[in-house]
Design a protein around this motif. Structure first.
Motif, short mmCIF file in Angstrom:
data_model
loop_
_atom_site.label_atom_id
_atom_site.label_comp_id
_atom_site.label_asym_id
_atom_site.label_seq_id
_atom_site.Cartn_x
_atom_site.Cartn_y
_atom_site.Cartn_z
N ALA A 133 52.93 55.41 15.80
CA ALA A 133 53.04 55.86 14.67
C ALA A 133 51.46 55.64 14.18
CB ALA A 133 53.84 55.18 13.70
N ALA A 134 50.69 54.29 14.47
CA ALA A 134 49.36 54.00 13.85
C ALA A 134 48.35 54.88 14.78
CB ALA A 134 49.28 52.49 14.37
N THR A 135 48.75 55.10 15.84
CA THR A 135 47.60 55.99 16.51
C THR A 135 47.69 57.40 16.10
OG1 THR A 135 48.07 54.77 18.68
CG2 THR A 135 46.98 56.99 18.90
N TYR A 136 48.87 57.91 15.83
CA TYR A 136 48.97 59.29 15.31
C TYR A 136 48.12 59.30 13.66
CZ TYR A 136 50.94 63.38 12.83
OH TYR A 136 51.21 64.49 12.30
N PHE A 137 48.67 58.46 12.94
CA PHE A 137 47.84 58.48 11.76
C PHE A 137 46.45 58.36 11.61
CE2 PHE A 137 52.29 58.01 10.41
CZ PHE A 137 52.51 59.19 9.58
N MET A 138 45.76 57.22 12.62
CA MET A 138 44.57 57.17 12.67
C MET A 138 43.72 58.49 13.12
SD MET A 138 44.02 53.47 13.97
CE MET A 138 45.30 52.24 13.73
N VAL A 139 44.44 59.18 14.22
CA VAL A 139 43.69 60.07 14.72
C VAL A 139 43.87 61.43 14.06
CG1 VAL A 139 43.66 61.73 16.96
CG2 VAL A 139 44.01 59.21 17.23
N SER A 140 45.00 61.76 13.78
CA SER A 140 45.26 63.10 12.92
C SER A 140 44.95 63.10 11.46
CB SER A 140 46.45 63.55 13.29
OG SER A 140 47.73 62.97 12.78
N GLY A 141 45.18 61.88 10.91
CA GLY A 141 44.88 61.79 9.30
C GLY A 141 46.22 62.17 8.68
N GLY A 142 47.33 62.25 9.52
CA GLY A 142 48.76 62.29 9.04
C GLY A 142 49.23 63.77 9.15
N PRO A 143 49.97 64.34 8.54
CA PRO A 143 50.54 65.86 8.62
C PRO A 143 49.53 66.93 7.89
CG PRO A 143 51.71 64.74 6.93
CD PRO A 143 50.71 63.61 7.50
N TYR A 144 48.56 66.33 7.14
CA TYR A 144 47.63 67.25 6.64
C TYR A 144 46.64 68.02 7.72
CZ TYR A 144 49.23 64.51 2.82
OH TYR A 144 50.07 63.76 1.79
N PRO A 187 45.85 62.25 20.09
CA PRO A 187 45.66 60.71 20.37
C PRO A 187 45.50 60.11 21.52
CG PRO A 187 47.55 61.65 19.04
CD PRO A 187 46.93 62.92 19.83
N ILE A 188 45.85 60.84 22.69
CA ILE A 188 45.77 60.15 23.81
C ILE A 188 44.34 60.10 24.13
CG2 ILE A 188 46.17 60.29 26.30
CD1 ILE A 188 48.81 61.22 25.30
N LEU A 189 43.83 61.34 24.15
CA LEU A 189 42.28 61.72 24.64
C LEU A 189 41.42 61.04 23.64
CD1 LEU A 189 42.53 65.48 25.28
CD2 LEU A 189 42.39 63.41 27.02
N TRP A 190 41.73 60.84 22.36
CA TRP A 190 40.60 60.29 21.36
C TRP A 190 40.70 58.60 21.59
CZ3 TRP A 190 37.86 62.51 17.74
CH2 TRP A 190 37.20 61.60 16.75
N SER A 191 41.84 58.00 21.98
CA SER A 191 42.16 56.58 22.04
C SER A 191 41.51 56.12 23.63
CB SER A 191 43.27 56.21 21.88
OG SER A 191 44.20 56.70 22.60
N LEU A 192 41.59 56.82 24.52
CA LEU A 192 41.29 56.55 25.68
C LEU A 192 39.90 55.93 26.02
CD1 LEU A 192 42.25 56.63 28.87
CD2 LEU A 192 41.05 58.70 29.06
N PRO A 193 38.91 56.27 25.41
CA PRO A 193 37.54 55.54 25.55
C PRO A 193 37.67 54.02 24.92
CG PRO A 193 36.96 57.88 25.02
CD PRO A 193 38.51 57.73 24.98
N THR A 194 38.28 54.09 23.92
CA THR A 194 38.53 53.02 23.12
C THR A 194 39.48 51.81 24.13
OG1 THR A 194 38.42 53.82 21.01
CG2 THR A 194 39.26 51.71 21.28
N ALA A 195 40.72 52.52 24.45
CA ALA A 195 41.23 51.70 25.76
C ALA A 195 40.69 51.14 26.96
CB ALA A 195 42.57 52.40 25.74
N LEU A 196 39.72 51.87 27.23
CA LEU A 196 38.98 51.63 28.43
C LEU A 196 37.98 50.41 28.15
CD1 LEU A 196 38.47 54.92 30.16
CD2 LEU A 196 40.03 53.07 30.94
N MET A 197 37.22 50.65 27.08
CA MET A 197 36.38 49.62 26.45
C MET A 197 37.10 48.43 26.28
SD MET A 197 34.01 49.67 23.12
CE MET A 197 35.29 49.45 22.02
N ILE A 198 38.25 48.44 25.75
CA ILE A 198 38.77 46.89 25.24
C ILE A 198 39.21 46.52 26.68
CG2 ILE A 198 40.98 46.21 24.43
CD1 ILE A 198 40.74 48.09 21.98
N GLY A 199 39.92 47.16 27.48
CA GLY A 199 40.06 46.73 29.10
C GLY A 199 39.22 46.19 29.60
N GLU A 200 37.97 46.59 29.64
CA GLU A 200 36.64 45.98 30.21
C GLU A 200 36.43 44.97 29.67
OE1 GLU A 200 32.27 47.45 31.39
OE2 GLU A 200 33.52 48.84 30.76
N LEU A 201 36.16 44.74 28.25
CA LEU A 201 35.89 43.61 27.68
C LEU A 201 36.95 42.44 27.78
CD1 LEU A 201 34.53 45.29 24.24
CD2 LEU A 201 33.20 44.04 26.32
N ALA A 202 38.01 42.72 27.88
CA ALA A 202 39.13 41.66 28.18
C ALA A 202 39.02 41.03 29.47
CB ALA A 202 40.71 42.32 27.53
#
Length: 72
Positions: A19-30, A52-67
């Protein structure tokens, strides 16, 4: 994989994360009307599922690398 909405420990579980990924990426149903008008129903659903998957993939990879650099 747990689907609980409230769990002690402050960890984000599956459904709130979706739900958080959907609302952050698409801005809700608007804006869905414009997507439906331009791409059609099936393409709009595919876009809303993949964005949402394509938008969050670079962030997830960056977090994985930093972690991975943190010591245990």
């Amino acid at each position: 994989m747990y689907f609980a909405l409230n769990r002690p420990g402050g960890r984000c579980v599956f459904l709130p994360l979706i739900a958080a990924t959907y609302f952050m990426v698409s801005g809700g149903p608007y804006g869905i009307e414009d997507i439906l008008g331009g791409a059609g129903f099936v393409r709009a659903i595919v876009i809303l599922m993949l964005l949402p998957i394509l938008w969050s993939l670079p962030t997830a990879l960056m977090i994985g690398e930093l972690a991975s650099t943190l010591p245990r």
